[in-house]
Design an enzyme around this catalytic site. Structure first.
Site, PDB file in Angstrom:
ATOM      1  N   ARG A 113      68.105 112.368  43.598  1.00 27.56           N
ATOM      2  CA  ARG A 113      69.248 112.837  42.818  1.00 27.56           C
ATOM      3  C   ARG A 113      69.588 111.844  41.705  1.00 27.56           C
ATOM      4  NH1 ARG A 113      71.880 116.921  45.887  1.00 27.56           N
ATOM      5  NH2 ARG A 113      70.297 117.733  47.291  1.00 27.56           N
ATOM      6  N   THR A 353      88.819 125.012  51.052  1.00 25.39           N
ATOM      7  CA  THR A 353      88.913 123.758  50.310  1.00 25.39           C
ATOM      8  C   THR A 353      90.038 123.825  49.287  1.00 25.39           C
ATOM      9  OG1 THR A 353      87.689 122.167  48.946  1.00 25.39           O
ATOM     10  CG2 THR A 353      87.279 124.486  48.521  1.00 25.39           C
ATOM     11  N   LYS A 356      88.014 123.073  44.915  1.00 23.56           N
ATOM     12  CA  LYS A 356      87.208 123.898  44.015  1.00 23.56           C
ATOM     13  C   LYS A 356      88.123 124.790  43.169  1.00 23.56           C
ATOM     14  CE  LYS A 356      82.912 123.534  46.607  1.00 23.56           C
ATOM     15  NZ  LYS A 356      83.303 122.379  47.436  1.00 23.56           N
ATOM     16  N   THR A 386      92.939 108.416  57.012  1.00 24.56           N
ATOM     17  CA  THR A 386      94.147 108.351  56.195  1.00 24.56           C
ATOM     18  C   THR A 386      94.367 109.695  55.517  1.00 24.56           C
ATOM     19  OG1 THR A 386      93.874 105.993  55.784  1.00 24.56           O
ATOM     20  CG2 THR A 386      95.223 107.209  54.208  1.00 24.56           C
TER      21      THR A 386
END
Length: 572
Positions: A113, A353, A356, A386
């Site tokens: 990548r 999520t 997005k 956290t």
């Protein structure tokens, strides 16, 4: 010596339980035989290592790593009679060489990548600058599907919150991170999905991993049925749970049912799948999977990560979208949910999520309150992490509220997606057909995919990242375009023209080339209508979002060449 024995008895459960008489009997040697105590030690996972080290002639100052406290137990080892020659076996492990070898493997198979330095500009969305601030490009591959990261309501909420409450949350939810923003956000998510409760995580990767790990490891003998194309976070959660995994072919109901039939009805089962599969754009047969779950005593785990904000009258995802008319009417929605008469109400666990379509960061689960409380109480991925900063949670809540009140961003996104797919089809560019907002352009070679991505960036100022293994199988490499309300038709036309030029320069396969080779992922026909799957957002859905002052039943329908008012074709 007495101190050593006491320490040994604390460590070893065998010594702790054995009586002095039994130990004396075991330690007595028969003629020509080793003591029974030594034989017993040979079966012990700790002492067997110590004995092996003795027999190999290891010096007594070598540390024993089987248990830290054993380092304090003296071990008498005879020194070798002659010095040993230094060999590779006795050299320290070469960590640096190991790292280099692993990286070379990635580079050799073309799956390495490369990251581009892309800095998205709020005031010029969807534009960005590269390392050089004056070198600007148009971003075509971000998952900020609706441009909510630049939404004025979201930004003002974040600014106000950070000014009042500071940057960080102060700790985990248990210690210092539980606050009004976490409570309000989880209430808003539960309301969005018409569920009893929700729980927010640092990302949806963590949410999927933690939830599947926790539930499947707690349920006795649990079996997880996983779609072949599931995201890495689902795969990771299954692996960590150590539950039995059964993989079924992508969106294949016959294969899923044949495998469900092999497990007793009384065995706990989880069917894990996604609504929108982000690399191919396919959509799961959610209602049919719910039918199978009911028939074979399974619960459903639906990942709506690439669908929340994007589908349904309030943006709850594909499960809501399947009952669009019901959820467009709040009274109908409440009644149908109570009766479990909608697809969304039949899903046991929904994950999503905030990073997005909602333009922030974080992930969540939603479902029955007792299920959510179980995950909250047992999942290390939640307990020991956290929590998200107050400003992030406030901004995410603002984004959900905003999208729940309007469809115009979703309508604009779907409209430009239709336009882009039609233009690419006319140009012979091989788009994997799907009913969603994803535009996967098939290349089929990792090196060529990277060359195409680099050429678009360097020569045409268009940023779209190459997608390769392990995100997609080898031979299925692609460019993945994600149009947004900020991409005008003029910008889309420039992108298509640039893509056609790159296709010609690199001699990449067109639709007809793929068809001549037998096709791949549905890229095999010549008819534009056959190449484009019917979109989830029908003309009636688009009309609903375009004319908000009418009731759903009064909306008019529009044709395929839908033209929306100019103010709808841009983000708020």
């Amino acid at each position: 010596m007495e101190s050593t024995i006491r320490k040994a008895k604390k460590i070893c459960p065998f010594l702790k339980q054995a009586s002095p008489t039994a130990l004396r009997a075991l330690s007595t040697s028969s003629a020509g035989k080793s003591s029974g105590l030594l034989e017993a030690a040979g079966s012990c996972p700790v002492m067997a290592k110590v004995l092996a080290q003795r027999s190999a002639g290891i010096h007594s100052n070598a540390k024993i790593h089987a248990h830290p406290s054993l380092n304090e137990i003296p071990t008498k080892v005879e020194a070798p009679s002659t010095p040993r020659a230094t060999t590779e076996v006795n050299k320290p492990f070469n960590y640096s060489q190991f790292y280099k070898t692993e990286i070379e493997k990635k580079k050799n198979d073309r799956s390495y990548r490369y990251f581009n330095n892309v800095n998205r500009l709020r005031a010029e969305f969807p534009r960005a600058h590269l390392k050089d601030i004056d070198n600007k490009v148009t971003v075509w591959c971000a998952n900020d599907y609706l441009g909510m990261s630049t939404n004025p309501k979201v930004l003002s909420t974040i600014h106000e919150t950070v000014n009042m409450y500071g940057a960080g949350a102060g700790g985990t939810r248990n210690i210092a991170g539980h606050n009004r923003h976490a409570v309000a956000l989880e209430n808003e998510i539960a309301r969005l999905h018409h569920k009893e409760a929700a729980l927010v995580f640092s990302s949806c990767f963590v949410a999927n991993d933690a939830t599947l790990t926790t539930l499947a490891s707690k349920m006795p003998g649990c079996v997880i049925f996983s779609d072949q194309s599931n995201h890495a976070s689902i795969i990771q959660g299954i692996r960590h749970s150590r539950a039995k995994k059964v993989v079924f072919r992508h969106n294949d109901l016959v294969d899923l049912e044949s495998k469900l039939q092999q497990i007793p009805l009384s065995t706990p089962k989880i069917i894990a799948f996604e609504s929108v599969y982000s690399m191919c754009g396919s959509i799961a047969p959610i209602e049919a999977i719910c039918d199978l779950a009911d028939k074979y005593g399974a619960i459903t785990f639906l990942d709506e990560v690439h669908a929340v904000g994007m589908y349904g009258p309030s943006g709850a995802g594909v499960a809501e979208h399947l009952d669009f008319e019901t959820y467009a009417n709040p009274e109908l929605a409440a009644e149908a949910t109570a009766a479990k008469a909608t697809v969304q109400s039949r899903i046991d666990i929904i994950t999503g999520t905030l990073g997005k379509a909602y333009g922030n960061v974080g992930g969540y689960i939603a479902g029955d309150a007792v299920m959510v409380d179980t995950v909250r109480s047992y999942a290390p991925g939640f307990i020991f992490t956290t929590t998200l900063p107050p400003a992030v949670m406030a901004g995410a809540r603002a984004a959900i509220e905003y999208q729940r009140e309007t469809c115009k961003d979703r309508v604009a996104q779907q409209t430009i997606t239709r336009y882009v797919k039609a233009r690419l089809a006319d140009a012979g560019i091989p788009v994997v057909p799907n009913p969603s907002h994803i535009v996967p352009v098939l290349i089929g070679d990792a090196e060529l995919a990277k060359q195409a991505s680099d050429m678009l960036l360097d020569d045409y100022k268009i940023y779209v990242q190459a997608i390769n293994y392990p995100t997609v199988p080898v031979g299925h490499e692609r460019l993945r375009f994600t149009p947004t309300p900020g991409h005008s038709r003029e910008v889309a036309d420039k992108m298509v023209e640039s893509l056609v030029a790159v296709w010609q320069r690199l001699n990449l396969r067109t639709v007809s080339d793929w068809a001549a080779q037998g096709g791949l992922e549905g890229v095999s026909t010549f008819s534009p209508t056959e190449r484009q799957a019917s979109p989830m957002w029908t003309d009636k859905h688009l009309a609903f979002g375009a004319i908000p002052q009418l009731e759903y039943s009064d909306r008019y329908t529009v044709n395929e060449a839908i033209e929306l008012p100019q103010e709808i074709a841009c983000s708020a």
